[in-house]
Design a protein around this motif. Structure first.
Motif, PDB file in Angstrom:
ATOM      1  N   TYR A  22      18.731 -25.964 -19.092  1.00 55.29           N
ATOM      2  CA  TYR A  22      17.330 -25.673 -18.774  1.00 55.29           C
ATOM      3  C   TYR A  22      16.687 -25.043 -20.001  1.00 55.29           C
ATOM      4  O   TYR A  22      17.197 -24.060 -20.556  1.00 55.29           O
ATOM      5  CB  TYR A  22      17.221 -24.735 -17.583  1.00 55.29           C
ATOM      6  CG  TYR A  22      15.785 -24.369 -17.239  1.00 55.29           C
ATOM      7  CD1 TYR A  22      14.899 -25.329 -16.751  1.00 55.29           C
ATOM      8  CD2 TYR A  22      15.322 -23.073 -17.413  1.00 55.29           C
ATOM      9  CE1 TYR A  22      13.595 -25.005 -16.442  1.00 55.29           C
ATOM     10  CE2 TYR A  22      14.007 -22.736 -17.097  1.00 55.29           C
ATOM     11  CZ  TYR A  22      13.151 -23.702 -16.614  1.00 55.29           C
ATOM     12  OH  TYR A  22      11.848 -23.384 -16.315  1.00 55.29           O
ATOM     13  N   ARG A  24      12.805 -23.855 -21.728  1.00 49.21           N
ATOM     14  CA  ARG A  24      11.428 -23.534 -21.372  1.00 49.21           C
ATOM     15  C   ARG A  24      10.724 -22.895 -22.564  1.00 49.21           C
ATOM     16  O   ARG A  24      11.301 -22.083 -23.274  1.00 49.21           O
ATOM     17  CB  ARG A  24      11.383 -22.553 -20.196  1.00 49.21           C
ATOM     18  CG  ARG A  24       9.990 -22.181 -19.736  1.00 49.21           C
ATOM     19  CD  ARG A  24      10.021 -21.032 -18.744  1.00 49.21           C
ATOM     20  NE  ARG A  24      10.573 -19.813 -19.323  1.00 49.21           N
ATOM     21  CZ  ARG A  24       9.880 -18.989 -20.117  1.00 49.21           C
ATOM     22  NH1 ARG A  24       8.630 -19.256 -20.428  1.00 49.21           N
ATOM     23  NH2 ARG A  24      10.439 -17.910 -20.606  1.00 49.21           N
ATOM     24  N   ARG A  62       7.530 -24.060 -11.191  1.00 49.71           N
ATOM     25  CA  ARG A  62       8.374 -24.559 -12.279  1.00 49.71           C
ATOM     26  C   ARG A  62       9.100 -25.804 -11.763  1.00 49.71           C
ATOM     27  O   ARG A  62      10.247 -25.720 -11.325  1.00 49.71           O
ATOM     28  CB  ARG A  62       9.368 -23.489 -12.721  1.00 49.71           C
ATOM     29  CG  ARG A  62       8.739 -22.268 -13.367  1.00 49.71           C
ATOM     30  CD  ARG A  62       9.797 -21.371 -13.986  1.00 49.71           C
ATOM     31  NE  ARG A  62      10.639 -20.766 -12.980  1.00 49.71           N
ATOM     32  CZ  ARG A  62      11.828 -20.206 -13.241  1.00 49.71           C
ATOM     33  NH1 ARG A  62      12.303 -20.222 -14.468  1.00 49.71           N
ATOM     34  NH2 ARG A  62      12.540 -19.661 -12.281  1.00 49.71           N
ATOM     35  N   TRP A  65      12.633 -26.603 -13.204  1.00 49.41           N
ATOM     36  CA  TRP A  65      13.674 -25.707 -12.704  1.00 49.41           C
ATOM     37  C   TRP A  65      14.071 -26.087 -11.283  1.00 49.41           C
ATOM     38  O   TRP A  65      15.253 -26.085 -10.936  1.00 49.41           O
ATOM     39  CB  TRP A  65      13.205 -24.256 -12.752  1.00 49.41           C
ATOM     40  CG  TRP A  65      13.997 -23.348 -11.859  1.00 49.41           C
ATOM     41  CD1 TRP A  65      13.558 -22.641 -10.787  1.00 49.41           C
ATOM     42  CD2 TRP A  65      15.424 -23.095 -11.938  1.00 49.41           C
ATOM     43  NE1 TRP A  65      14.591 -21.967 -10.186  1.00 49.41           N
ATOM     44  CE2 TRP A  65      15.746 -22.224 -10.876  1.00 49.41           C
ATOM     45  CE3 TRP A  65      16.432 -23.526 -12.785  1.00 49.41           C
ATOM     46  CZ2 TRP A  65      17.037 -21.770 -10.650  1.00 49.41           C
ATOM     47  CZ3 TRP A  65      17.729 -23.075 -12.558  1.00 49.41           C
ATOM     48  CH2 TRP A  65      18.020 -22.205 -11.512  1.00 49.41           C
ATOM     49  N   THR A  96      16.023 -16.580 -10.467  1.00 47.42           N
ATOM     50  CA  THR A  96      16.820 -17.708 -10.953  1.00 47.42           C
ATOM     51  C   THR A  96      18.303 -17.399 -10.824  1.00 47.42           C
ATOM     52  O   THR A  96      19.100 -18.244 -10.387  1.00 47.42           O
ATOM     53  CB  THR A  96      16.467 -18.019 -12.412  1.00 47.42           C
ATOM     54  OG1 THR A  96      15.060 -18.252 -12.531  1.00 47.42           O
ATOM     55  CG2 THR A  96      17.213 -19.259 -12.907  1.00 47.42           C
TER      56      THR A  96
END
Length: 223
Positions: A22, A24, A62, A65, A96
């Protein structure tokens, strides 16, 4: 004669399809290439790398995600270049991390002071507990600042407040789903509210947990 190994590939891990990445960045001129290259070098297949550009404003959706979370299974590993790539503030980082705990997935941080692999089912649980401690400390500091602001406003003759995130109707729905055995994380994902500016947000796991705690305490006191 044995084939000569490609030295460029010896620095990369073998691709493992149980590893997901992931990445970002904010929308202010940052690029994703460095993070994506680091994820691939750490053994994340390009098809398993999820990346998105989001503003620094916490609380907004998101989608990437959410996509990677839907693919994670117990024992899989989520790889990020740094801890702060998991969210835009400590609350989002902790949410998260809670998701990974619920899924039984590991977290691997490639760089920074907390670089390493953390398994919530093993010794990594200490790391997740520490994150929770920091999130709680940040929450208490936010409450303290809010209360100071309200006290100052009252002293100046200004009164007001905002509507609670979890309304009575939402609470009734949440209690019914909890009675059916649904997890707090799953329930929170299905609850949304609108801010004063009209933006739609998802109820946080922590907010719902606190609402349940307050409800249960009130019921116990009444009993």
């Amino acid at each position: 004669m044995a084939p000569t190994k490609n030295p460029a590939k010896t620095t990369q891990r073998q691709i493992d399809h149980s590893r997901f990445g992931y990445a970002r960045v904010s929308t202010r001129g940052q690029t994703l290439e460095v993070q994506l290259s680091a994820l691939e070098a750490a053994g994340v297949a390009p098809a398993n790398a999820y990346a998105e550009k989001k503003s620094g404003k916490a609380g907004s959706a998101r989608p990437q995600w959410e996509d990677v979370r839907s693919r994670l299974r117990p024992g899989d590993t989520l790889v990020v270049s740094k801890l702060d790539r998991m969210g835009r503030d400590m609350r989002e980082i902790m949410e998260t991390a809670w998701s990974l705990q619920d899924l039984g997935a590991k977290l691997e941080i490639l760089s920074g002071p907390l670089a390493g692999v953390y398994d919530p089912r093993g010794m990594g649980k200490i790391f997740f507990a520490t994150l929770a401690g920091f999130a709680e400390m940040e929450r208490e500091m936010t409450i303290e600042r809010t209360n100071d602001g309200l006290a100052q406003a009252a002293a100046e003759g200004r009164h007001g407040g905002r509507r609670p995130v979890i309304s009575k109707d939402m609470m009734r729905i949440a209690l019914g789903r909890r009675a059916d055995g649904e997890s707090v994380t799953s329930i929170a994902k299905g609850l949304t509210y609108k801010t004063a500016s009209g933006e739609e947000r998802t109820v946080s796991r922590r907010a719902l947990y606190n609402a349940f705690k307050a409800h249960d305490a009130e019921r116990a006191e009444a009993a």
